[in-house]
Write a protein that holds these residues in place. Sequence first.
Motif, mmCIF file in Angstrom:
data_model
loop_
_atom_site.group_PDB
_atom_site.id
_atom_site.type_symbol
_atom_site.label_atom_id
_atom_site.label_comp_id
_atom_site.label_asym_id
_atom_site.label_seq_id
_atom_site.Cartn_x
_atom_site.Cartn_y
_atom_site.Cartn_z
ATOM 1 N N ALA A 108 -11.773 30.649 -39.656
ATOM 2 C CA ALA A 108 -13.082 30.722 -40.297
ATOM 3 C C ALA A 108 -13.988 29.599 -39.811
ATOM 4 O O ALA A 108 -15.182 29.802 -39.539
ATOM 5 N N GLY A 109 -13.432 28.405 -39.677
ATOM 6 C CA GLY A 109 -14.211 27.271 -39.182
ATOM 7 C C GLY A 109 -14.623 27.432 -37.741
ATOM 8 O O GLY A 109 -15.744 27.065 -37.352
ATOM 9 N N LEU A 110 -13.732 27.991 -36.930
ATOM 10 C CA LEU A 110 -14.065 28.263 -35.532
ATOM 11 C C LEU A 110 -15.267 29.188 -35.434
ATOM 12 O O LEU A 110 -16.202 28.954 -34.661
ATOM 13 N N ASN A 111 -15.250 30.231 -36.214
ATOM 14 C CA ASN A 111 -16.289 31.251 -36.123
ATOM 15 C C ASN A 111 -17.633 30.773 -36.661
ATOM 16 O O ASN A 111 -18.668 31.363 -36.348
ATOM 17 N N ASP A 112 -17.618 29.716 -37.451
ATOM 18 C CA ASP A 112 -18.847 29.184 -38.036
ATOM 19 C C ASP A 112 -19.395 27.991 -37.255
ATOM 20 O O ASP A 112 -20.513 27.549 -37.499
#
Length: 448
Positions: A108-112
């Motif tokens: 999730a952090g990667l995608n944000d």
Amino acid sequence: MNIPAGRAATPLPFNGIRRDRRDPAGKTGAVNVDVLVIGCGPAGASAAIAAHDAGASVLVVEKRGHGGGNALVAGGFLWDVRGPEALRHVETLFFGKTGRSVAQAYVAGLNDLRAWITELGGEPVVVDPPPGSFPAVIPSWPPVPGSDGVRYWVVGGHPDLRRGEALWRLLADGLTARGITVRHGHAATSLTVTGAGRVSGALVTGGEPVTASRGVILACGGFEADEYFKDAFLPVPYLHRVGHDGNTGDAIRMVLPVGGALWHMSEFFGWFAFQAAEYDAAFAIDYHAPGFLLVNAAGQRFADEAGYEVHERLRALVNVKPALGYYPALPAYGICDGRTLAAGALNGVVGTPNDYRWSTDNLAEVRRGWITRAGGPGELAEHLALDPAALTATLTQFNAAAAAGHDDRFGRAGGAGTVWGPFTHSGGGLTDALVFGRLAGQHAARSR
């Protein structure tokens, strides 16, 4: 840390970040904040920005005279993975060493992350693999499920800076814009704990107490500059740092007395490197043409030199093959032909804190005696104090395999905490720092 060849790294100033005023004796008094961040590299800066933006008052302490950590000598690569198999991709690389909830938070952090960098005023730029590095820097793990959703990117907009420096400039400007206080030259020495066992702050150089009502974030790097920790935890001896000298395991020393747990202590990523007597940090070595091989102290090859992910090369030293009649003893020697020597600077893909810029044709290093030239295997063996018969046989076998296009022996034709287990992506270290720095800052700001 994979970076293009360029000028030597120089510390980047904070350009106006507030520092605490001192009394005439040069000391500051007790400080009360919501969140204390220890360490001012990418992880610490990300945590501080995230906590501030979530409404917390923040203090950052950094034991060195400037921030930036190893980002200043890093290539600045970042990465993400998208699509239905994104979670499977990272869990495959975590190799069972990291729990699913952490993997989910990471994806999730990667995608944000690109959106957050844009909010900070940065310019995310998708990059392709740099040409002419053996092994190639990216893609890191093409056979792993979900790899078709992997993308690599950097922070653009600063053509005068290395990519790692450009990332740090963006984060430093983010701290400045928010007026976040950073104390440089202030080392945290120990954590303070309440009677209920909750970490409540830290002592900072000279016993100065800092109370953090919502939490303390440890972002003070790994232990590559600490000889004891390297000997105690890592499976390979004689490891030298290629980053700065401030990563001495401070987080480990502070967290153990207050009951903190450790993980991934045997995991390490690095390169084969050259240690010059006149410089403190080692120079990571990369070849830019295929005419090279690695031999051990017995003059024998010990690995598929081009078969390891760029961060995983040192794992060749623990991949012992008893049936081949040797082990990969150090020191190791890199041997190349003239064409490979002329193909590009042996140091430069990975930066260095040393005040030295490697020559593009490597001839300055030949003149310094860092690179040994010889007319044949016997002469080279004599210069390196190796067995001439063994080295001659090794080079003869290697050249024959190269001519035949088939290698029978090896089949040739890899912080204070990290999410990674045995395997990492190019850009994984910086991305890890940004993603979990943000999560730590957001979590601490919400704590009461």
